[in-house]
Write a protein that holds these residues in place. Sequence first.
Motif, short mmCIF file in Angstrom:
data_model
loop_
_atom_site.label_atom_id
_atom_site.label_comp_id
_atom_site.label_asym_id
_atom_site.label_seq_id
_atom_site.Cartn_x
_atom_site.Cartn_y
_atom_site.Cartn_z
N ASP A 215 0.85 -1.20 0.00
CA ASP A 215 0.00 0.00 0.00
C ASP A 215 0.89 1.26 0.00
O ASP A 215 2.08 1.17 0.31
N LYS A 217 0.78 4.95 1.71
CA LYS A 217 0.02 5.76 2.68
C LYS A 217 0.08 7.26 2.38
O LYS A 217 -0.88 7.99 2.64
N GLY A 229 -5.65 7.31 4.03
CA GLY A 229 -6.14 5.94 4.22
C GLY A 229 -5.44 4.96 3.30
O GLY A 229 -5.58 3.75 3.46
N TYR A 276 -5.14 -9.58 8.97
CA TYR A 276 -4.30 -8.79 8.06
C TYR A 276 -3.05 -8.38 8.84
O TYR A 276 -3.14 -7.59 9.78
N ASN A 292 -4.57 -5.93 11.43
CA ASN A 292 -5.94 -5.47 11.23
C ASN A 292 -6.85 -6.68 11.23
O ASN A 292 -6.42 -7.79 10.88
N ARG A 294 -9.62 -7.20 9.41
CA ARG A 294 -10.54 -6.99 8.28
C ARG A 294 -9.74 -6.94 6.99
O ARG A 294 -8.50 -6.95 7.04
N GLY A 296 -7.97 -5.10 3.98
CA GLY A 296 -7.37 -3.77 3.82
C GLY A 296 -8.08 -3.00 2.72
O GLY A 296 -8.66 -3.58 1.81
N ASP A 297 -8.00 -1.70 2.82
CA ASP A 297 -8.51 -0.83 1.78
C ASP A 297 -7.35 0.10 1.42
O ASP A 297 -6.96 0.89 2.28
N PRO A 298 -6.69 -0.03 0.31
CA PRO A 298 -7.12 -0.62 -0.96
C PRO A 298 -6.77 -2.10 -1.20
O PRO A 298 -7.16 -2.63 -2.24
N GLU A 299 -6.06 -2.78 -0.30
CA GLU A 299 -5.55 -4.12 -0.62
C GLU A 299 -6.65 -5.09 -1.08
O GLU A 299 -6.40 -5.98 -1.90
N1 GLY Z 1 -4.43 -0.20 3.74
C1 GLY Z 1 -4.42 0.02 5.12
C2 GLY Z 1 -5.64 -0.37 5.84
O1 GLY Z 1 -6.58 -0.89 5.28
O2 GLY Z 1 -5.70 -0.14 7.03
#
Ligand code: GLY
Length: 438
Positions: A215, A217, A229, A276, A292, A294, A296-299
């Motif tokens: 990612d 940041k 994010g 994650y 994490n 959940r 990831g966003d954007p993963e």
């Molecule tokens: N890409 C980082 C997150 O989802 O926290």
Amino acid sequence: MNILIVGSGAREHALAAALHRSPKRPKIFCCAVSMNPGIMQMAHQYWVGDITDVTAVSALAMQWKISLAIIGPEAPLEKGLADALWQNAVPTIGPKKKMAQIETSKAFARQLMESHDISGLPRFRAFESMNGVDEFLKELGDNNYVVKANGLMGGKGVKVAGDHLFSFEGAIAFCQEVLGKGQTFVIEEKLIGQEFSIMCFCDGEHIVPMPIVQDHKRAFVDDKGPNTGGMGSYSDVNHSLPFLEEWDVQKALEINDAVLCALTNEVKDKYIGILYGSFIATRQGVYVIEFNARFGDPEAMNVLSILDSDFVAICEAMVMGNLSADLVTFKHQATVCKYVVPNGYPDEPVERAPIDIAAVKNKACLYLSAVDQVDGKLLALGSRTAAYVGVGNSISEAEEISEKEVRGIGGDLFHREDIGTECLIQRRVDAMRKLRAP
Ligand code: GLY
């Protein structure tokens, strides 16, 4: 089969698209923070409200006769939405509140690693007051510390020496600010290297990894500007990353396994959902940045875009406890995801500016995020707007596709042109080689 998605960003749009592709033809329901036109197109029912209101979301799940729920963001996990859904006999992807502490409490995650002797743990101390802060900062040394608020702070809870904190006084002021907001905090040794994310499907016992993703940041090209994010991410054909060695990947997978095992023993429950691990490859080996609970966003957009197997079947196996690696296959293709965001993002974004996606050729790879639809026109709300995932036979090919399509999105927007480019990837590889040099 009625499947509920909780959340309404690009990550949840990608989740909806993956469900929608399933031969099982599930009916999709969504509890959202805002109107996401991309998810709405696929949804049977769509509710906008407070997704951390556990009672309201559980009641809707019952009313809609939901047979499986997927929780996207971390805030509802922290409030115990998974606990409430399971109590109402709704099998749920997303750990219960105590398990979700692996993300929602930095101190819990570090102490779990310490008490179970899990490798990849940087020097750290958890604080509930300013007692001992000055001494620990000095012990770590100038420019060698990170301060992390213990709980969720909407991406604003982590400050790194040299990037955001430039003196012990500055670090102390940030610790005081965090305490002032009713939070405790952790101070850790700063780690130098290349970051990468490994997300795993978990059914409470078995763990199956997804392709590794990196990612970005920082808001601007060359990793400049404030933290966001996440502005975009890439993955490679071999599901590793060009700067990683095989043993780095092995170590990170071992750490994810060990953490899952420790969590299960500690909390005495099953972790059903996505684990994650955010890692960093350093000169001394692989370390954990954080976990994490959940996708990831954007993963999520990278991996779900190349998921070859049936996502519904994987979710069913997760909640039934019969997940196996042969249920999970990903195409051997590279992905590059680029977010477009409003000018001024993240500090002073332009709000409710019109955007135009008509020129995007392959809309199947476009995931909408903070976008509203008014009188048939799309408006960018102010946070990350939309993500496009290029898929190709190399990172460069995927990057070219992503860049071309993202440029086609009209509006008062910007994106990071460098994500996934050969030049940026080579810089990462060179930096890692230099770091590991004898
Ligand atoms: N890409 C980082 C997150 O989802 O926290």
